[in-house]
Structures are given as structure tokens and as C-alpha cells.
Design a protein around this motif. Structure first.
Motif, PDB file in Angstrom:
ATOM      1  N   LYS A  90       0.822  -1.212   0.000  1.00 48.42           N
ATOM      2  CA  LYS A  90       0.000   0.000   0.000  1.00 48.42           C
ATOM      3  C   LYS A  90       0.859   1.265   0.000  1.00 48.42           C
ATOM      4  O   LYS A  90       0.607   2.194  -0.789  1.00 48.42           O
ATOM      5  N   TYR A  91       1.864   1.323   0.854  1.00 47.10           N
ATOM      6  CA  TYR A  91       2.592   2.575   1.043  1.00 47.10           C
ATOM      7  C   TYR A  91       3.893   2.643   0.242  1.00 47.10           C
ATOM      8  O   TYR A  91       4.299   3.732  -0.176  1.00 47.10           O
ATOM      9  N   ARG A  94       2.480   1.620  -3.580  1.00 47.28           N
ATOM     10  CA  ARG A  94       1.306   2.423  -3.948  1.00 47.28           C
ATOM     11  C   ARG A  94       0.212   1.573  -4.596  1.00 47.28           C
ATOM     12  O   ARG A  94      -0.359   1.922  -5.623  1.00 47.28           O
ATOM     13  N   THR A 151      -3.724  13.269  -2.296  1.00 49.01           N
ATOM     14  CA  THR A 151      -3.998  11.842  -2.392  1.00 49.01           C
ATOM     15  C   THR A 151      -4.976  11.520  -3.499  1.00 49.01           C
ATOM     16  O   THR A 151      -5.149  10.356  -3.837  1.00 49.01           O
ATOM     17  N   ARG A 186       6.018  10.640   6.906  1.00 48.75           N
ATOM     18  CA  ARG A 186       4.798  10.947   6.179  1.00 48.75           C
ATOM     19  C   ARG A 186       3.674  11.190   7.177  1.00 48.75           C
ATOM     20  O   ARG A 186       3.434  10.380   8.059  1.00 48.75           O
TER      21      ARG A 186
END
Length: 258
Positions: A90-91, A94, A151, A186
Motif C-alpha cells: 500500500k505505502y 502504492r 492523495t 509521512r
């Protein structure tokens, strides 16, 4: 290819060692070796944990059993490795959760996006000490670079509402002269909130930012010096009725290469 990759040998040999001309015995004189890059597809598996119970025949009262192993989610289905895979996808890669759910479904594992989001929430809660340590290390540097990224999702159902943003902060060792490695933090925030100011509270040094006007309040005390990029340095000054002098957008970073 990297040397740490495992090598799996595959022998491709002839069917018979008899000479096709005279039927005599063939002997080996050499070989040709070639390498090809292969991949093993990801495979789900179920870890079956067995905990035997033992009882004493002499007294009949004692029952002994090994304690249950610790889990990130109590009585939860995923292992630590699976939760880490979801977070990295996910991070770092992406890959949104709904796409991960589609990938899992192709292998016959049905996981709803809300379930994956719950796993991410539990992991984020347990990673708070790491976040706090990164923030503490960040604000003690002499130079920090911050950039806000949208986002693409809206904070509300209406198009005109603010969109969430991810603020990325990085220490600049070249400016700080502390020799430390580059660290990133982040922070999820909304563009027109005071969230960035709260996270940078206590920082002293050079703060490299874009044209976001909320950062100007950090420079009023004199401890923070704002440095803008060339794209935002040409923007007009935001009007402000405060008596305190406004920081100049034409400040430049010190050159430590001299």
C-alpha cells in the motif's frame, strides 16, 4: 544477476550414452551452462498452530500447556508477514487496498477491502512509537525539506471540499552537517489545516517548503528560516494584517560547498 539469488539447477541430458555412429560408450568432455531469471508466484498458506495439553497422572490436578503466541491482531486471521505485505504494497508500492483484494481473489482468497483497512489500522496503532521517534529525530535536525502531496481522494462527498494530503518531511544532511542518514516522515493532513505546524513544533533551522502560507507562522519567532523553491518564490506575498514582519520569499539556502 545478484549473487544472493538461489540457483536451482536443471539438467538437460541426452537419452542414451551410446554413440549414434558405432554404438560405443560416450564420455563427457564438457558442458554448456546458461542462466535464466525465474520467479515463484506468491502463495497463500495456512499456519496450523498446535498446542498440546499435558496432565499429571499422579495427582490428576496439573494441566500444562504452552502459552499462545503473540499476534498483532488478537484472535485475528493474518500473520505478521501478511500484514507487513499489505503495508508495503500500500505505502511503498502504492497499491490500493481494493487492488490488493482483487489480487487475493485471483488466488481464491476472499478478503474484503474493509478487512484490509482494519489490518492497516491495527498496524498503524502499533507503529506509533516508531512514528514518534522519527518525528523526534526530524525536528532535531538543522535543515528539513517538506512537501505536500494530494492523495486524489476527497475528504467529503462534495467536489469543492478539501482533499486529504500526505506531507513528506526529510532531513537534509547536506545542510545540517550532522552526517546523519536521510529520514522521511509521512503525515496525513488536510491542505488548509494547522497539522503541518503542529508536527514541526520545536524545530529550529532551515525549513525548505513550497508556497503553502501556513508555514509562514513558523518563521515569526525567528527560530525557523523558510526557504522556497524557484517555482514558488515568484508567487506574490500573502496579505497579512499582523504587525510582525513577514518572511521574505527570496531567501536562499546557505551554500556549504564553498
Amino acid at each position: 544477476m545478484p549473487a544472493h539469488l538461489p540457483r536451482v539447477e536443471c539438467l538437460v541430458d541426452i537419452d542414451s550414452t551410446a554413440c549414434p555412429c558405432c554404438s560405443g560408450a560416450l564420455h563427457r568432455i564438457g558442458e554448456d551452462v546458461s542462466e535464466r531469471l525465474d520467479v515463484v508466484p506468491a502463495q497463500f498458506r495456512m499456519l496450523v498452530i498446535r498446542r498440546p495439553r499435558y496432565a499429571c497422572r499422579a495427582c490428576g490436578d496439573a494441566i500444562v500447556q504452552a502459552p499462545m503466541l503473540a499476534r498483532l491482531i488478537e484472535s485475528g486471521l493474518p500473520t505478521d508477514a501478511l500484514i507487513a505485505q499489505v503495508l508495503v504494497s500500500k505505502y511503498a508500492d502504492r497499491l490500493p487496498l481494493y487492488r490488493q483484494a482483487q489480487i487475493f481473489a485471483r488466488q481464491g482468497v476472499s478478503l474484503d477491502r474493509s478487512t484490509l483497512a482494519d489490518w492497516v489500522g491495527h498496524a498503524a496503532f502499533l507503529l506509533r512509537p516508531v512514528h514518534e521517534r522519527l518525528l523526534e529525530t526530524l525536528v532535531h535536525g538543522q535543515a528539513v525539506c517538506r512537501r505536500d502531496h494530494g492523495t486524489g481522494a476527497r475528504a467529503g462527498p462534495r467536489p469543492h471540499q478539501d482533499r486529504p494530503a500526505l506531507g513528506v518531511c526529510a532531513r537534509r544532511p547536506a545542510l545540517g552537517r550532522d552526517g546523519s542518514a536521510r529520514r522521511r516522515l509521512r503525515v496525513r493532513a488536510r491542505p488548509h489545516s494547522r497539522r503541518p505546524i503542529a508536527h514541526l513544533c520545536g524545530f529550529v533551522g532551515v525549513l525548505q517548503v513550497d508556497g503553502y502560507a501556513a508555514y509562514e507562522s513558523l518563521a515569526k519567532g525567528g527560530a525557523v528560516r523558510l526557504a522556497y523553491c524557484w517555482s514558488h518564490v515568484r508567487r506574490p506575498q500573502t496579505p497579512n494584517n499582523d504587525d510582525a514582519p513577514q518572511p521574505s520569499r527570496f531567501q536562499t539556502l546557505p551554500n556549504h560547498n564553498d
